[in-house]
Design a protein around this motif. Sequence first.
Motif, PDB file in Angstrom:
ATOM      1  N   ALA A  90      -7.851  54.446  95.330  1.00 52.05           N
ATOM      2  CA  ALA A  90      -7.797  53.524  96.460  1.00 52.05           C
ATOM      3  C   ALA A  90      -6.654  53.960  97.368  1.00 52.05           C
ATOM      4  O   ALA A  90      -5.738  54.660  96.947  1.00 52.05           O
ATOM      5  CB  ALA A  90      -7.566  52.093  95.976  1.00 52.05           C
ATOM      6  N   TRP A  91      -6.711  53.549  98.633  1.00 49.67           N
ATOM      7  CA  TRP A  91      -5.604  53.779  99.559  1.00 49.67           C
ATOM      8  C   TRP A  91      -4.774  52.519  99.631  1.00 49.67           C
ATOM      9  O   TRP A  91      -5.290  51.421  99.842  1.00 49.67           O
ATOM     10  CB  TRP A  91      -6.121  54.172 100.939  1.00 49.67           C
ATOM     11  N   LEU A  92      -3.466  52.677  99.434  1.00 51.35           N
ATOM     12  CA  LEU A  92      -2.555  51.551  99.314  1.00 51.35           C
ATOM     13  C   LEU A  92      -1.550  51.583 100.465  1.00 51.35           C
ATOM     14  O   LEU A  92      -0.941  52.614 100.749  1.00 51.35           O
ATOM     15  CB  LEU A  92      -1.817  51.644  97.978  1.00 51.35           C
ATOM     16  N   CYS A  93      -1.377  50.439 101.099  1.00 48.25           N
ATOM     17  CA  CYS A  93      -0.363  50.286 102.154  1.00 48.25           C
ATOM     18  C   CYS A  93       0.635  49.224 101.694  1.00 48.25           C
ATOM     19  O   CYS A  93       0.268  48.056 101.526  1.00 48.25           O
ATOM     20  CB  CYS A  93      -1.024  49.870 103.472  1.00 48.25           C
ATOM     21  N   ILE A 150       3.158  55.363  86.633  1.00 44.33           N
ATOM     22  CA  ILE A 150       4.611  55.567  86.762  1.00 44.33           C
ATOM     23  C   ILE A 150       5.327  54.296  87.204  1.00 44.33           C
ATOM     24  O   ILE A 150       6.552  54.276  87.282  1.00 44.33           O
ATOM     25  CB  ILE A 150       4.920  56.676  87.789  1.00 44.33           C
ATOM     26  N   LEU A 151       4.590  53.225  87.499  1.00 43.49           N
ATOM     27  CA  LEU A 151       5.190  52.064  88.152  1.00 43.49           C
ATOM     28  C   LEU A 151       6.008  51.170  87.238  1.00 43.49           C
ATOM     29  O   LEU A 151       6.713  50.279  87.721  1.00 43.49           O
ATOM     30  CB  LEU A 151       4.099  51.221  88.814  1.00 43.49           C
ATOM     31  N   ASP A 152       5.918  51.355  85.980  1.00 47.44           N
ATOM     32  CA  ASP A 152       6.614  50.475  85.054  1.00 47.44           C
ATOM     33  C   ASP A 152       8.123  50.500  85.309  1.00 47.44           C
ATOM     34  O   ASP A 152       8.792  51.516  85.125  1.00 47.44           O
ATOM     35  CB  ASP A 152       6.329  50.907  83.607  1.00 47.44           C
ATOM     36  N   VAL A 188      -0.212  45.650 100.086  1.00 52.71           N
ATOM     37  CA  VAL A 188       0.710  44.882  99.263  1.00 52.71           C
ATOM     38  C   VAL A 188       1.906  44.478 100.116  1.00 52.71           C
ATOM     39  O   VAL A 188       2.528  45.323 100.767  1.00 52.71           O
ATOM     40  CB  VAL A 188       1.207  45.681  98.041  1.00 52.71           C
ATOM     41  N   VAL A 189       2.208  43.189 100.129  1.00 56.87           N
ATOM     42  CA  VAL A 189       3.416  42.693 100.781  1.00 56.87           C
ATOM     43  C   VAL A 189       4.507  42.661  99.712  1.00 56.87           C
ATOM     44  O   VAL A 189       4.453  41.848  98.784  1.00 56.87           O
ATOM     45  CB  VAL A 189       3.201  41.304 101.400  1.00 56.87           C
ATOM     46  N   ALA A 190       5.487  43.554  99.840  1.00 51.77           N
ATOM     47  CA  ALA A 190       6.503  43.721  98.799  1.00 51.77           C
ATOM     48  C   ALA A 190       7.746  42.886  99.098  1.00 51.77           C
ATOM     49  O   ALA A 190       7.960  42.430 100.222  1.00 51.77           O
ATOM     50  CB  ALA A 190       6.890  45.192  98.692  1.00 51.77           C
ATOM     51  N   ASN A 191       8.572  42.716  98.057  1.00 51.05           N
ATOM     52  CA  ASN A 191       9.839  41.996  98.187  1.00 51.05           C
ATOM     53  C   ASN A 191       9.643  40.631  98.841  1.00 51.05           C
ATOM     54  O   ASN A 191      10.393  40.230  99.737  1.00 51.05           O
ATOM     55  CB  ASN A 191      10.855  42.825  98.990  1.00 51.05           C
ATOM     56  N   GLU A 230       0.720  45.472  87.606  1.00 51.19           N
ATOM     57  CA  GLU A 230      -0.505  44.696  87.821  1.00 51.19           C
ATOM     58  C   GLU A 230      -1.402  45.293  88.898  1.00 51.19           C
ATOM     59  O   GLU A 230      -2.566  44.900  89.037  1.00 51.19           O
ATOM     60  CB  GLU A 230      -0.149  43.251  88.186  1.00 51.19           C
ATOM     61  N   LEU A 231      -0.872  46.253  89.662  1.00 53.48           N
ATOM     62  CA  LEU A 231      -1.715  46.950  90.643  1.00 53.48           C
ATOM     63  C   LEU A 231      -2.918  47.611  89.988  1.00 53.48           C
ATOM     64  O   LEU A 231      -3.997  47.729  90.591  1.00 53.48           O
ATOM     65  CB  LEU A 231      -0.902  48.039  91.351  1.00 53.48           C
ATOM     66  N   LYS A 232      -2.737  48.049  88.740  1.00 54.63           N
ATOM     67  CA  LYS A 232      -3.807  48.792  88.059  1.00 54.63           C
ATOM     68  C   LYS A 232      -5.099  47.987  87.969  1.00 54.63           C
ATOM     69  O   LYS A 232      -6.197  48.547  88.013  1.00 54.63           O
ATOM     70  CB  LYS A 232      -3.343  49.192  86.657  1.00 54.63           C
TER      71      LYS A 232
END
Length: 474
Positions: free
Chosen positions: A66-69, A144-146, A3-6, A55-57
Motif C-alpha cells: 500500500a502507499w502510506l502518507c 521494523i515499526l516496533d 495516517v495522522v501522527a502525533n 497496528e498498521l499491519k
Amino acid sequence: MVVVANANSSTKDIETSIQSLDAAGKHASILVHSATSLPPNGGSMAHAIITDWTELKAFLPTNGFAWLCIIEAGDKLGKESLEIYRSHISPNARIIYGDDDSTDENGKRVSPYFKPDWNAELFEYQDYLSYSCIIRIDHTNAAILDGKEAAPALIQSAIEQSVTAHSVEPIHISHILHHRASRALDIFTGTPALLSSVEHEEPRVSIIIPTRNKRHLLEKCVSGIEESCYRNKEIIIVNNDSDEEDCISYLQKLKDSGFHVLDWIGKFNFSAINNHAASVASGEYLCFLNNDIEITDIHWLSTLMSQAQRPEVGAVGARLLYPDGTIQHAGVTIGLGGAAGHAHRYTPNESTGYFGRHNLPQFMLAVTAACMIVERSKFHAVAGFDEEIFPVAFNDVDLCMKLWAQGWKSVYEPRATLVHHESVSRGSDMLKKNRGRFEKELQSLKIKWGTDAFSDPYHNKNLSPLSEKFVINI
C-alpha cells in the motif's frame, strides 16, 4: 492510506488535518495515531484510532503493498495532493516527496521549502522527506515499526530498498503538497560537528597555488597551510610573472626552504597553470587553492580529504566567506543567470539562511576551484581543466560537470570554512580589460553544457534562476 501522527496534541489539530483530506484526493482509509478520541467534525472519510505503529499491519493487504502518507496532527494536505502523488507512482518507486510550506497562527501560508531532487548527502543531515511524502509499505518493511517512530523508520527502510539495493532514487515533485504546522522535528539548522578523527594513513595531497605579486596574500596563505594539522602534503607555487621585488624575494626564500616554485611565463591562464602543476605533482590528490585564500581552520584539509576519498565523489569544495563574514561560496548552482552562480552568496554566515542549507554538507553539481580537492586519477580521467575554451572563468564548473558526466559527484563541505579575498590578485571579470574574454567563456559554457535552459537537480524550478540567494521565482 493516510495516517495522522502525533495526534495526542489537540482535537483541533486532528480535525484540521482530517478535514484537509476531503480536497486532497481519494484514499483508502484514515488512521489516527495516539489520539484518545476522534473529533466530531472530522470530514467525510471514515477513520480509526491506532495506539501503536505495529497496528498498521492490520490495514495492509495480505499480499502486495500500500502507499502510506504520514502527516503530523495540525498539518494539512494540499488540494489534489494525493492525486498528484498518484500520478507520479511508477513500478520501481518506493518514496515520492513534495515541497511544503508552513501555516502561521492566523492560518496564512508562509516559508515555502522548495526542495532539491534526491540529495543523499544532504539527507544525512536534514530529513526533508518525513511528513511530506508517500511511502510504499508492505509487511516486510512494516516489521521494523516496533518501538520506532514510523515516518523516519519507514523512509530509511525504503531508501535501503530502493537506493542502496536497486539504485532507484526517491521521486521529487516540485510542487507544494503539504502545509506544515511545524517543522521543528525534521529541519536541522546548525552546522554539524566535525568529522570524527580516525587514525589512518593520510594520502599525499599536492596543494597548487597560482600567484602573481601580492606577497602579503601568498605569505598568509602559505603560513595557514603550514599550520594545518594534515601532515602528508606538498605545496606547489606557480609564479606567473611576478615583478614586485618583495614577492620575488619571498618566492626565492620559499624555494631555498624546499618548496616547489614553478615559473609560468606569459598571459594568465588558470587552467594551463594548474594543469602544468598537476602534471608534476607527487600527490594522489590535488588541492587547487587561490593565493587570496586565508586559512582560518587547522582542520580544513583533513575535513575536505575525508570527503575526497569517497569513491563516488569527484570534487570537494569548502565554504568560503568574504572578509565581512558573508558567504562567497557554498557550492555552485548550474543555470543561474543562464550560466552558473555561487549558492547563498552574501548570506550572513551566522544566519539560518534558506532552511540551513549553507550549513550542511551536500552534493552539488559543481564547487569553486578557489579551494577544491579532487583525486589526481579522476582529474586526469576527464583531461583536467580546459585550457583552450575556459582559460580563466568557468573552468571549475566545466571540470565538475565532466566529473559528473562520469558519475563522480561534487560535495560542498561547510565544516571546512575559509576566507576568500576574491580576485584581489588577478582582478574581477567585470573589469573592462577582462570583459571580452569573460563573455567568450560565458558563451562557451552555454553552448557546451546548455546552461541557458539547464535545470539543476539540487536547486528547484520554483526558485529564481536570476538569484544566488534562493528567492521564490515570481
